[in-house]
Every structure is written in C-alpha cells, then in structure tokens.
Design a protein around this motif. Sequence first.
Motif, mmCIF file in Angstrom:
data_model
loop_
_atom_site.group_PDB
_atom_site.id
_atom_site.type_symbol
_atom_site.label_atom_id
_atom_site.label_comp_id
_atom_site.label_asym_id
_atom_site.label_seq_id
_atom_site.Cartn_x
_atom_site.Cartn_y
_atom_site.Cartn_z
ATOM 1 N N SER A 43 -89.066 -4.125 -46.822
ATOM 2 C CA SER A 43 -89.275 -2.858 -47.532
ATOM 3 C C SER A 43 -87.975 -2.129 -47.840
ATOM 4 O O SER A 43 -87.986 -1.094 -48.501
ATOM 5 C CB SER A 43 -90.176 -1.944 -46.689
ATOM 6 O OG SER A 43 -89.544 -1.645 -45.458
ATOM 7 N N LYS A 90 -91.731 -1.632 -53.454
ATOM 8 C CA LYS A 90 -90.820 -0.902 -52.574
ATOM 9 C C LYS A 90 -90.722 0.572 -52.976
ATOM 10 O O LYS A 90 -90.649 1.460 -52.113
ATOM 11 C CB LYS A 90 -89.422 -1.531 -52.619
ATOM 12 C CG LYS A 90 -89.307 -2.880 -51.938
ATOM 13 C CD LYS A 90 -87.872 -3.391 -52.019
ATOM 14 C CE LYS A 90 -87.713 -4.748 -51.361
ATOM 15 N NZ LYS A 90 -86.323 -5.228 -51.385
ATOM 16 N N ASN A 94 -91.739 3.477 -50.341
ATOM 17 C CA ASN A 94 -90.755 4.452 -49.863
ATOM 18 C C ASN A 94 -90.911 5.839 -50.481
ATOM 19 O O ASN A 94 -90.056 6.698 -50.280
ATOM 20 C CB ASN A 94 -89.343 3.929 -50.145
ATOM 21 C CG ASN A 94 -88.964 2.748 -49.271
ATOM 22 O OD1 ASN A 94 -88.677 2.886 -48.099
ATOM 23 N ND2 ASN A 94 -88.989 1.545 -49.853
ATOM 24 N N LYS A 99 -95.485 9.285 -46.809
ATOM 25 C CA LYS A 99 -94.657 9.543 -45.626
ATOM 26 C C LYS A 99 -95.497 9.853 -44.386
ATOM 27 O O LYS A 99 -95.025 9.696 -43.248
ATOM 28 C CB LYS A 99 -93.680 10.680 -45.904
ATOM 29 C CG LYS A 99 -94.331 12.032 -46.171
ATOM 30 C CD LYS A 99 -93.273 13.093 -46.463
ATOM 31 C CE LYS A 99 -93.921 14.447 -46.744
ATOM 32 N NZ LYS A 99 -92.902 15.487 -47.046
#
Length: 316
Positions: A43, A90, A94, A99
């Motif tokens: 990742s 990715k 991210n 989160k």
Amino acid sequence: MAKKMEKMRVDLEVITDQHKKFKLMADTNANELKVVDIRETSSMMEAQIIIGRTAEREKLLASLSESVTGEMTILPIYGIGGLGKTTLAKMIYNSNQFKEYSQVWVYVSQTFDLKKIGNSVISQLSEKESQYTGAQMIQSSLSKLLADKKILIVLDDLWEDMESHLDNLKAMLRVGKGSKVVVIVTTRDEHIAKKMSTIEPHKLAPLTDDMCWSIIKQKSDFESRDDNKELEQIGMEIAMKCKGCKIVKDDLIHQWVSLGFVEPPDVFSSWLLGERYIRQLLGLSFLQNSKSPSWRCDCTDGLCGTPVSGKSSGGL
C-alpha cells in the motif's frame, strides 16, 4: 514480428528435442525452492506526483461513500496491465475517507490461494502472524476480527476466474456480524470484475497523450536537459504510441494459423479457434477493440486506402 514468432517456435522445438534426447528429468526437490514474486505490491505510495488519476479517485470515493450501506461493498477496478490500477487503489487506500477504517492490503497474484488470503487478512488485523491450515479456523478467526468493525480491504492483482472460488472469497470476507467491509479489487479481467462486484465496476481508461508526455518528461528529467527543444517532438510522438499500435484482427489470426500456433481440435476450425483466442485476450484486457475501425482496401497493392464495401476489418 512474424519472423520473430517463427524463430521463437523453432527455438522451442530445439529445446523440446534436447529434452527428449538427454532424457532430462524434473527436479524432485522443486517444491523446496522459494520463488520470489517480483510483482508483489504493497500500500506504500511513492513520494512523487501521480499524473492523471485524481479525477477518477474522487469519482470512486464518491461512489463508495454513497454505496457503503450493507455489510460488504466490493468495487473492482479493471483494465489493461500497466494502466495504473494498483496506483489508483493505493490512492483510495491512503485517502482521508478511510482513515477511521482498519486497513488490509493483500497481493493476490496469479496463484490463487484462499487460505493464504485469509491468513494475510487475519495477520494484518490482529498484528500477529497467522498460519492457520484449516478453512474453519480461518473463518472463525475472521468472524471475530471483522465483527462490528469498519474495514477496508484491497485485493490487488486478482486472476482467478473460477466462479466457485470467487464465491468462496466473497463469503469468507462477509462473515463479520455487524461489520462494514469495503473491498477494492484490481484485475485485468472484465469477467472477474463483474463476478466480484456489488456496485458498478470501474474500467480504467488509458491516459491521454498529454498525460503520457507529462510522465515521460517527469521520468526522464526532461526539463533539465540541454537538448530538450530538439527532443520534444520525438518525445511527443513516443507519448502518442503509449496507447498501443493497431492490429487487424483477421491478419493476426492468419499469422497464428500460418505459424502453427493454432492447432484446433476436431470440433473447431482454425479460424473459429483463433476467434476464440481473440475473445479471451479481449476479456483479459490484453487486447482492446479499436475505437476507430481499420479498413482493408480492394486494390492489388493494398496502398489506396479504399474500404471494401464499407466493411470494417475488425481493428484491435
């Protein structure tokens, strides 16, 4: 290309003859060798500017935001190899949108191993090495780890197309009671994408010529070169070729047949088998249908460019 393919065929015949002549045997200890897959991904994002996928990332994040309502949401990203499927995954992985999610990245590869995938998910969620050998133990562990949690899982580079295996994969990730699991799948195969998806799969389009030229300039440190003005036209022509050279489907099948690459069984003719191979390569995103048709001319030298009765020759 035809000459290269013929040479390759001759080389393979020589190797086969040598195998028979010297009575070469398979290594009985071959299972003990460990093969490192150089395509394995993670990742981690490289510290560089990503060109051309920001709009698609925002589109997919918005789609996921609207669709994450049930226990499991699966979004496949598919397209030709090298387009940036893993990079786009990715970018989503991210992003700030996930989160608060527990996150798992699994490189699947061409060798599909359901237990390996399950153990990888368990290891990353529990932060302890998992080496369960039984399917029931994997299911029990996942049931506990996935329950009542928000989890993002990326399954990168999925090649397995057997429907029962794909169903087992989805069932394994759906065991968490009260969980909210988001799965991003990257694959070259449209069939796999449609079988895995719970929402509309995303077909990744090629980058534009301008985007390809920007990447070439970035990778070659073009702006700092003293001769960049002289090389600019050449670089732009290279960028225009990044989408691939056109191939006439009929001509490609003719080459396969003439070089002996198509050896049909009794139930198929050479041509029908060639057509079948083309469909398989299209399904794997190895080939794509050309947007602008290629034309055959009806003159004797093939130079006039006039279409035959207005019929397309089937460009790829």
